[in-house]
Design a protein around this motif. Structure first.
Motif, mmCIF file in Angstrom:
data_model
loop_
_atom_site.group_PDB
_atom_site.id
_atom_site.type_symbol
_atom_site.label_atom_id
_atom_site.label_comp_id
_atom_site.label_asym_id
_atom_site.label_seq_id
_atom_site.Cartn_x
_atom_site.Cartn_y
_atom_site.Cartn_z
ATOM 1 N N ARG A 43 0.834 -1.196 0.000
ATOM 2 C CA ARG A 43 0.000 0.000 0.000
ATOM 3 C C ARG A 43 0.870 1.247 0.000
ATOM 4 O O ARG A 43 2.001 1.226 0.498
ATOM 5 C CB ARG A 43 -0.920 0.009 1.219
ATOM 6 C CG ARG A 43 -1.893 -1.165 1.265
ATOM 7 C CD ARG A 43 -3.053 -0.956 0.314
ATOM 8 N NE ARG A 43 -3.891 -2.136 0.223
ATOM 9 C CZ ARG A 43 -4.793 -2.491 1.140
ATOM 10 N NH1 ARG A 43 -4.961 -1.739 2.212
ATOM 11 N NH2 ARG A 43 -5.510 -3.566 0.969
ATOM 12 N N ASP A 45 -4.099 0.282 -4.181
ATOM 13 C CA ASP A 45 -5.001 0.797 -3.149
ATOM 14 C C ASP A 45 -5.832 -0.367 -2.604
ATOM 15 O O ASP A 45 -5.584 -1.518 -2.916
ATOM 16 C CB ASP A 45 -5.873 1.933 -3.701
ATOM 17 C CG ASP A 45 -6.796 1.479 -4.833
ATOM 18 O OD1 ASP A 45 -6.952 0.243 -5.023
ATOM 19 O OD2 ASP A 45 -7.369 2.338 -5.522
ATOM 20 N N ARG A 46 -6.844 -0.046 -1.823
ATOM 21 C CA ARG A 46 -7.638 -1.097 -1.179
ATOM 22 C C ARG A 46 -8.436 -1.926 -2.168
ATOM 23 O O ARG A 46 -8.856 -3.044 -1.861
ATOM 24 C CB ARG A 46 -8.578 -0.469 -0.149
ATOM 25 C CG ARG A 46 -7.855 0.129 1.046
ATOM 26 C CD ARG A 46 -8.837 0.625 2.094
ATOM 27 N NE ARG A 46 -8.117 1.184 3.234
ATOM 28 C CZ ARG A 46 -7.638 0.452 4.237
ATOM 29 N NH1 ARG A 46 -7.801 -0.861 4.228
ATOM 30 N NH2 ARG A 46 -7.003 1.041 5.243
ATOM 31 N N ASP A 47 -8.657 -1.376 -3.357
ATOM 32 C CA ASP A 47 -9.407 -2.108 -4.392
ATOM 33 C C ASP A 47 -8.496 -2.716 -5.448
ATOM 34 O O ASP A 47 -8.953 -3.073 -6.542
ATOM 35 C CB ASP A 47 -10.410 -1.166 -5.069
ATOM 36 C CG ASP A 47 -11.471 -0.679 -4.099
ATOM 37 O OD1 ASP A 47 -11.954 -1.498 -3.299
ATOM 38 O OD2 ASP A 47 -11.783 0.529 -4.133
#
Length: 480
Positions: free
Chosen positions: A178, A207-209
């Motif tokens: 990240r 990123d988180r997705d």
């Protein structure tokens, strides 16, 4: 501890010779024991066999899987299968990946279903996809059922892409981080790995997705202050990435142009789904080069050098049949001018020169065009320009070398008119060769075929028949 040794290429040849010597020594020793009349003959024979087998097994265990594959390809079928049985079962999958398609088929035919399943289960999803077309469907289904949800999704994805696409080269083994963590956190994270994936020169920042945000090179990770965040040192501009649907040729050219070691593969939403490494690209380039060489010779596929007569015949017969037809046409062209040849015997001696030089020139042209197509340097719109250029080269060579040949012909046969015919025939056949050398691969590409397949066969046929017709036709018109 890893018992495999990575060897210098020269050592691979040495180890092949050693394996061949061990096999020969084993055969001689067992033949001698078999002929001896002694007590407990069967026990002694069995002990000798096991002793030689143990030596050979230890030799194979010390070699890299790629080198074992090379040795298997170099052995006749009987010896190959014997050596294959001595290889440790847990290495079967890796070795099957390394051997050529033709040899792989001969090995798989001897394996039981449970052995094939065990070998397949040792492979990653992308590696299993490479073997899928050679394995029985029920084996693939069994292995698929044994995978977890992520593994199933990866295998399904890897098998869904065309063979010549980036998706087919894609590797799912990668490291992602990240952007809002410090380099110290990344270093601690990496220390948890027993080993990093092969050819890891950069980490993919997501990123988180799972969207690709940039890349963090190992160099940047090591030389920057550990307290800095990934976002401060990562590169987010001019990041080279690929779509799984991109042509593998494009990826190969990008790896060569930008000296890449690895690159991310992203879907249409810019989510990272895998990576391509230089090892995958090198394998692809090698396979493409081998296929092109075989195609130029009119071979449909790579052939096991120790294959059965029937298998080799099936691989070679198609273009040999084409050759037969074209040779017959060339012979009928010559037959149509039998009268001219009888009246001027020098024609029989000179006409192979015209045909041979034309064939050589045509092969030069077609090789250059096919290479340019493969490199993506030539589009259909360039056909007219290429024709003009190659015809110009052919005209120059025809006038210069054809003129020299004409002078030699005049000197040898004392006929200036025969020399002029020779010059004209040479020039016209070189022009024909240039025209064919450009149009054959370009037209095959336009029609969706492989530009390289059978190119040299067609060029030779055209320049032979055309050369004979041009030379004998001109001689008949102007000399007889």
């Amino acid at each position: 501890m890893n018992t495999e040794q990575e060897l210098h290429p020269d050592d691979v040849q040495q180890h092949l010779r050693e394996v061949q010597a061990l096999l020969a020594r084993q055969k001689v020793a067992e033949d001698l024991v078999h002929r001896q009349d002694m007590p407990r003959h069967e026990l002694v024979e069995n002990l000798v066999h096991k002793q030689h087998e143990a030596v050979l097994r230890n030799k194979l265990d010390a070699l890299h899987s790629a080198d074992v594959a090379y040795i298997l390809e170099a052995l006749p079928l009987e010896e190959r299968l014997y050596v294959w049985d001595l290889v440790k079962a847990e290495r079967d999958g890796d070795i099957l990946l390394e051997v050529s398609d033709a040899v792989r088929e001969s090995l798989i035919e001897t394996m039981e279903p449970h052995e094939l399943k065990a070998a397949a289960e040792t492979l990653d999803a992308d590696e299993l996809a490479d073997l899928a077309h050679d394995l029985p469907p029920e084996i693939i289904q069994d292995v698929y059922q044994s995978l977890d949800t992520e593994g199933r999704e990866q295998l399904r994805a890897a098998m869904s892409y065309p063979e010549d696409s980036v998706g087919a080269l894609m590797d799912f083994d990668m490291v992602t981080v990240r952007e809002n963590v410090t380099l110290e956190v990344v270093l601690r994270y990496l220390r948890r790995f027993e080993e990093l994936p092969d050819h890891t020169d950069k980490l993919f920042v997501i990123d988180r997705d799972d969207h690709l945000m940039g890349i963090l090179s190992l160099e940047s990770l090591l030389i920057n202050d550990p307290e800095k965040e990934v976002s401060e040192v990562m590169r987010d501009e001019t990041v080279i990435s690929f779509s799984p649907d991109d042509p593998a040729d494009d990826a190969a050219q990008a790896f060569e142009r930008y000296d890449l070691v690895s690159a991310p593969v992203v879907d249409r939403h810019k989510r990272v789904i895998g990576r391509v490494t230089v090892a995958d690209v090198v394998d692809f380039i090698r396979e493409e080069s081998e296929a092109e060489i075989l195609s130029h010779a009119g071979l449909r596929e790579e052939e096991d050098i120790f294959a059965s007569v029937w298998d080799s015949v099936k691989n070679r017969w198609a273009w040999l049949a084409v050759n037969l037809v074209t040779a017959f046409i060339a012979s009928r062209v010559i037959g149509a001018f039998e009268g001219s040849i009888e009246r001027l015997v020098a024609l029989a001696a000179l006409m192979p020169i015209v045909a041979g030089i034309g064939g050589n020139s045509g092969n030069q042209t077609i090789t250059m065009i096919v290479r340019a197509i493969a490199m993506g340097q030539v589009k259909q719109s360039a056909m007219q320009r290429l024709l003009k250029k190659e015809l110009g080269v052919a005209l120059f060579n025809g006038v210069v070398w054809g003129g020299l040949l004409g002078v030699l012909t005049w000197w040898l046969y004392g006929s200036a008119s025969l020399g002029m015919v020779m010059t004209a025939a040479m020039t016209l056949n070189l022009l024909l060769a240039a025209f064919a050398g450009v149009t054959i691969p370009m037209l095959r590409q336009r029609l969706g075929g492989d530009p390289a397949i059978g190119g040299s066969v067609m060029i030779t046929a055209l320049t032979d028949s055309g050369g004979f017709f041009i030379f004998l036709g001109l001689a008949t018109l102007f000399l007889l």
